[in-house]
Design a protein around this motif. Structure first.
Motif, PDB file in Angstrom:
ATOM      1  N   LYS A  90       0.825  -1.209   0.000  1.00  0.00           N
ATOM      2  CA  LYS A  90       0.000   0.000   0.000  1.00  0.00           C
ATOM      3  C   LYS A  90       0.867   1.271   0.000  1.00  0.00           C
ATOM      4  O   LYS A  90       0.600   2.205  -0.741  1.00  0.00           O
ATOM      5  CB  LYS A  90      -0.926   0.005   1.219  1.00  0.00           C
ATOM      6  N   LYS A  91       1.902   1.272   0.815  1.00  0.00           N
ATOM      7  CA  LYS A  91       2.785   2.447   0.878  1.00  0.00           C
ATOM      8  C   LYS A  91       3.480   2.671  -0.459  1.00  0.00           C
ATOM      9  O   LYS A  91       3.567   3.813  -0.937  1.00  0.00           O
ATOM     10  CB  LYS A  91       3.824   2.273   1.990  1.00  0.00           C
ATOM     11  N   GLU A  92       3.982   1.601  -1.038  1.00  0.00           N
ATOM     12  CA  GLU A  92       4.655   1.715  -2.336  1.00  0.00           C
ATOM     13  C   GLU A  92       3.682   2.200  -3.414  1.00  0.00           C
ATOM     14  O   GLU A  92       4.015   3.082  -4.210  1.00  0.00           O
ATOM     15  CB  GLU A  92       5.237   0.353  -2.719  1.00  0.00           C
ATOM     16  N   ALA A 152       1.462   6.267  -7.065  1.00  0.00           N
ATOM     17  CA  ALA A 152       0.209   6.809  -7.607  1.00  0.00           C
ATOM     18  C   ALA A 152      -0.401   7.802  -6.629  1.00  0.00           C
ATOM     19  O   ALA A 152      -1.566   7.696  -6.265  1.00  0.00           O
ATOM     20  CB  ALA A 152      -0.755   5.675  -7.885  1.00  0.00           C
ATOM     21  N   SER A 153       0.370   8.784  -6.220  1.00  0.00           N
ATOM     22  CA  SER A 153      -0.074   9.686  -5.152  1.00  0.00           C
ATOM     23  C   SER A 153      -1.296  10.533  -5.517  1.00  0.00           C
ATOM     24  O   SER A 153      -1.949  11.077  -4.635  1.00  0.00           O
ATOM     25  CB  SER A 153       1.072  10.594  -4.716  1.00  0.00           C
ATOM     26  N   ASN A 154      -1.628  10.651  -6.794  1.00  0.00           N
ATOM     27  CA  ASN A 154      -2.780  11.462  -7.197  1.00  0.00           C
ATOM     28  C   ASN A 154      -3.827  10.691  -7.977  1.00  0.00           C
ATOM     29  O   ASN A 154      -4.671  11.292  -8.627  1.00  0.00           O
ATOM     30  CB  ASN A 154      -2.314  12.669  -8.020  1.00  0.00           C
ATOM     31  N   SER A 155      -3.775   9.368  -7.931  1.00  0.00           N
ATOM     32  CA  SER A 155      -4.741   8.571  -8.677  1.00  0.00           C
ATOM     33  C   SER A 155      -5.187   7.360  -7.864  1.00  0.00           C
ATOM     34  O   SER A 155      -4.442   6.388  -7.737  1.00  0.00           O
ATOM     35  CB  SER A 155      -4.143   8.104 -10.008  1.00  0.00           C
ATOM     36  N   LEU A 156      -6.400   7.435  -7.345  1.00  0.00           N
ATOM     37  CA  LEU A 156      -6.939   6.318  -6.592  1.00  0.00           C
ATOM     38  C   LEU A 156      -7.053   5.069  -7.465  1.00  0.00           C
ATOM     39  O   LEU A 156      -6.755   3.963  -7.018  1.00  0.00           O
ATOM     40  CB  LEU A 156      -8.306   6.685  -6.011  1.00  0.00           C
ATOM     41  N   LEU A 157      -7.443   5.252  -8.708  1.00  0.00           N
ATOM     42  CA  LEU A 157      -7.578   4.113  -9.617  1.00  0.00           C
ATOM     43  C   LEU A 157      -6.228   3.426  -9.838  1.00  0.00           C
ATOM     44  O   LEU A 157      -6.120   2.202  -9.759  1.00  0.00           O
ATOM     45  CB  LEU A 157      -8.184   4.557 -10.944  1.00  0.00           C
ATOM     46  N   GLU A 158      -5.184   4.204 -10.076  1.00  0.00           N
ATOM     47  CA  GLU A 158      -3.854   3.611 -10.272  1.00  0.00           C
ATOM     48  C   GLU A 158      -3.374   2.950  -8.983  1.00  0.00           C
ATOM     49  O   GLU A 158      -2.802   1.858  -9.006  1.00  0.00           O
ATOM     50  CB  GLU A 158      -2.849   4.672 -10.722  1.00  0.00           C
ATOM     51  N   TYR A 159      -3.623   3.589  -7.848  1.00  0.00           N
ATOM     52  CA  TYR A 159      -3.275   3.011  -6.547  1.00  0.00           C
ATOM     53  C   TYR A 159      -3.930   1.642  -6.392  1.00  0.00           C
ATOM     54  O   TYR A 159      -3.283   0.661  -6.024  1.00  0.00           O
ATOM     55  CB  TYR A 159      -3.721   3.971  -5.435  1.00  0.00           C
TER      56      TYR A 159
END
Length: 183
Positions: free
Chosen positions: A145-147, A152-159
């Motif tokens: 999750k941290k990585e 993807a600090s600005n994209s929930l979908l990419e996260y």
């Protein structure tokens, strides 16, 4: 709806250390939700990473609301939750049968309304219970999750996409654990 979905997908993503007050926030908010839409609520559960003691998480408490199969949130339910400052985001396109609401204030919450004891209900609680009883897996998940949040600090979908293969692996392990233990 797509404008709302884009707003959700393009959200800052940050993972923080576990906070012991998440369970208290859940209990208080769950009571407010039950009071607001009691006619459709069978059960309310705390799920997601904030429900697993010690697990780093996005600081958003996830609430799972189980309803009778075929019961959908009505305009009256949406309005009742709006009075609690929830925004209705509609049915989840990736998980049909899941209706999503979010509250973004000092304390942040997501509500997922799903059929009680259906696949979405059981899978989410099994995932939670597996991580609660397997701290080494929860620790590995925290690292993923941290990585993913850094990448993807600005994209929930990419996260979410960056975590997907690990989450799928944990779901399989959780199902095997359930079959072996009778959970």
């Amino acid at each position: 709806m797509s404008e709302k979905r884009n707003k959700v997908e393009e959200t800052e993503v940050r993972v923080v250390p576990y906070e012991s007050n998440w369970s208290v926030l859940f209990a208080e908010e769950a009571q407010d939700i039950k009071d607001a839409i009691s006619d459709i609520v069978i059960s309310i559960e705390h799920f997601g990473s904030t429900s697993v003691q010690g697990l780093d998480a996005k600081p958003i408490v996830d609430i799972l609301v189980g309803t009778q199969p075929g019961i959908l949130p009505t305009v009256a339910h949406i309005e009742a939750l709006a009075k609690l400052n929830y925004e209705f985001l509609g049915e989840d396109g990736r998980r049909p049968g899941r209706y999503f609401f979010r509250k973004r204030e000092l304390n942040q919450f997501n509500i997922s309304i799903v059929p009680f004891d259906g696949d979405l209900w059981r899978d989410n609680l099994l995932f939670r219970d597996y991580l609660r009883t397997h701290p080494d897996e929860a620790k590995r998940y925290a690292g993923i999750k941290k990585e993913a949040a850094q990448t993807a600090s600005n994209s929930l979908l990419e996260y979410q996409n960056l975590k997907r293969s690990f989450v799928d692996m944990i779901k399989e392990r959780a199902r095997a654990w359930q079959n072996n233990t009778g959970q």
